[in-house]
Design a protein around this motif. Structure first.
Motif, PDB file in Angstrom:
ATOM      1  N   TRP A  41       0.830  -0.991  -0.051  1.00  5.63           N
ATOM      2  CA  TRP A  41      -0.081  -0.120  -0.153  1.00  5.63           C
ATOM      3  C   TRP A  41       0.908   1.195   0.012  1.00  5.63           C
ATOM      4  CZ3 TRP A  41      -3.566  -1.281   4.584  1.00  5.63           C
ATOM      5  CH2 TRP A  41      -4.681  -2.514   4.535  1.00  5.63           C
ATOM      6  N   HIS A  42       0.230   2.460  -0.520  1.00  9.40           N
ATOM      7  CA  HIS A  42       1.006   3.433  -0.483  1.00  9.40           C
ATOM      8  C   HIS A  42       0.190   4.601   0.407  1.00  9.40           C
ATOM      9  CE1 HIS A  42       3.805   2.411  -3.575  1.00  9.40           C
ATOM     10  NE2 HIS A  42       2.645   1.841  -4.269  1.00  9.40           N
ATOM     11  N   GLU A  53       2.129   6.743   2.281  1.00  8.59           N
ATOM     12  CA  GLU A  53       3.182   8.143   2.814  1.00  8.59           C
ATOM     13  C   GLU A  53       2.124   9.390   2.265  1.00  8.59           C
ATOM     14  OE1 GLU A  53       3.660   6.239  -1.253  1.00  8.59           O
ATOM     15  OE2 GLU A  53       4.182   5.346   0.624  1.00  8.59           O
ATOM     16  N   ALA A 111       2.524  11.838   0.679  1.00  9.76           N
ATOM     17  CA  ALA A 111       2.285  12.474  -0.696  1.00  9.76           C
ATOM     18  C   ALA A 111       1.129  11.727  -1.362  1.00  9.76           C
ATOM     19  CB  ALA A 111       3.574  12.265  -1.659  1.00  9.76           C
ATOM     20  N   SER A 112       1.026  10.442  -1.303  1.00  7.66           N
ATOM     21  CA  SER A 112       0.180   9.595  -1.974  1.00  7.66           C
ATOM     22  C   SER A 112      -1.410   9.768  -1.138  1.00  7.66           C
ATOM     23  CB  SER A 112       0.441   8.224  -2.014  1.00  7.66           C
ATOM     24  OG  SER A 112       0.488   7.552  -0.789  1.00  7.66           O
ATOM     25  N   ALA A 140      -2.464  13.296  -2.331  1.00  7.96           N
ATOM     26  CA  ALA A 140      -2.912  13.158  -3.700  1.00  7.96           C
ATOM     27  C   ALA A 140      -4.298  12.494  -3.957  1.00  7.96           C
ATOM     28  CB  ALA A 140      -2.146  12.619  -4.563  1.00  7.96           C
ATOM     29  N   ALA A 141      -4.775  11.428  -3.087  1.00  4.83           N
ATOM     30  CA  ALA A 141      -5.888  10.895  -3.119  1.00  4.83           C
ATOM     31  C   ALA A 141      -6.820  11.735  -2.451  1.00  4.83           C
ATOM     32  CB  ALA A 141      -5.682   9.664  -2.286  1.00  4.83           C
TER      33      ALA A 141
END
Length: 188
Positions: free
Chosen positions: A113-114, A116, A118-119, A122-123
């Motif tokens: 899974w991302h 962090e 930043a992700s 962004a989501a």
């Protein structure tokens, strides 16, 4: 004075001949006990019970005969009930969400899974504006309510604001302030 009266009454009881024989019949003389000529007699039960009761059903039957304490159904709901229940619920929600996210953040690299920053940013940025406000309000409301109600409880610990009117006023103040603060945080 009272001890003298008690002593006199007990001596009068012992002085009557019938009381002396009936009360002393229960006890053996020290000489009889010392010489071993005293036999202790205990009465036995010679009656038999015809209806035997299952021992596992005695306690449940006794519980049915106990008085029932009045419960929530006979009292009028008050802000203190709701605030107390919501304080516990919001504390559990806020800490539970933190533990779930922290655990997911720790195992995310192993699973792939991302999570962090930043992700996640962004989501979240890709969501519609209404969804962003609702999510932020849903995350901010438990924290603000629990924090402000915690300050209210600390005020009570100092012995302040404890009359019924003050408790009601501070309860509604916490509800209003926490809603306004959560809305302000959601609109940032």
């Amino acid at each position: 004075m009272n001890s003298q009266k008690v002593a006199q009454q007990s001596l009068r009881r012992l002085a009557s001949p019938s009381a002396l024989t009936s009360s002393m019949a229960k006890f053996a003389s020290p000489a009889a006990i010392a010489t071993g000529r005293y036999m202790q007699i205990r009465p036995t039960s010679s009656t038999t019970t015809t209806n035997t009761v299952d021992p596992t059903k005695i306690l449940p039957q006794q519980r049915l005969n106990r008085p029932v304490a009045p419960h929530l159904s006979i009292y009028r709901p008050q802000i203190t009930w709701y605030a107390s229940a919501l304080h516990r619920i919001t504390g559990s929600l806020a800490s539970g969400a933190l533990y779930v996210y922290a655990s997911a953040y720790l195992i995310a690299p192993v699973i792939g899974w991302h999570l962090e920053s930043a992700s996640v940013a962004a989501a979240f940025g890709a969501l519609p504006l209404l969804a962003k406000v609702l999510i932020k309000f849903g995350l901010a409301m438990p924290v603000t309510f629990h924090s402000l109600n915690g300050i209210r409880h600390l005020t009570w610990d100092f012995g302040k604001q404890l009359t019924n009117q003050q408790v009601i006023r501070t309860g509604w103040t916490v509800v209003g302030l926490s809603t306004a603060a959560a809305l302000a945080l959601a609109l940032l």
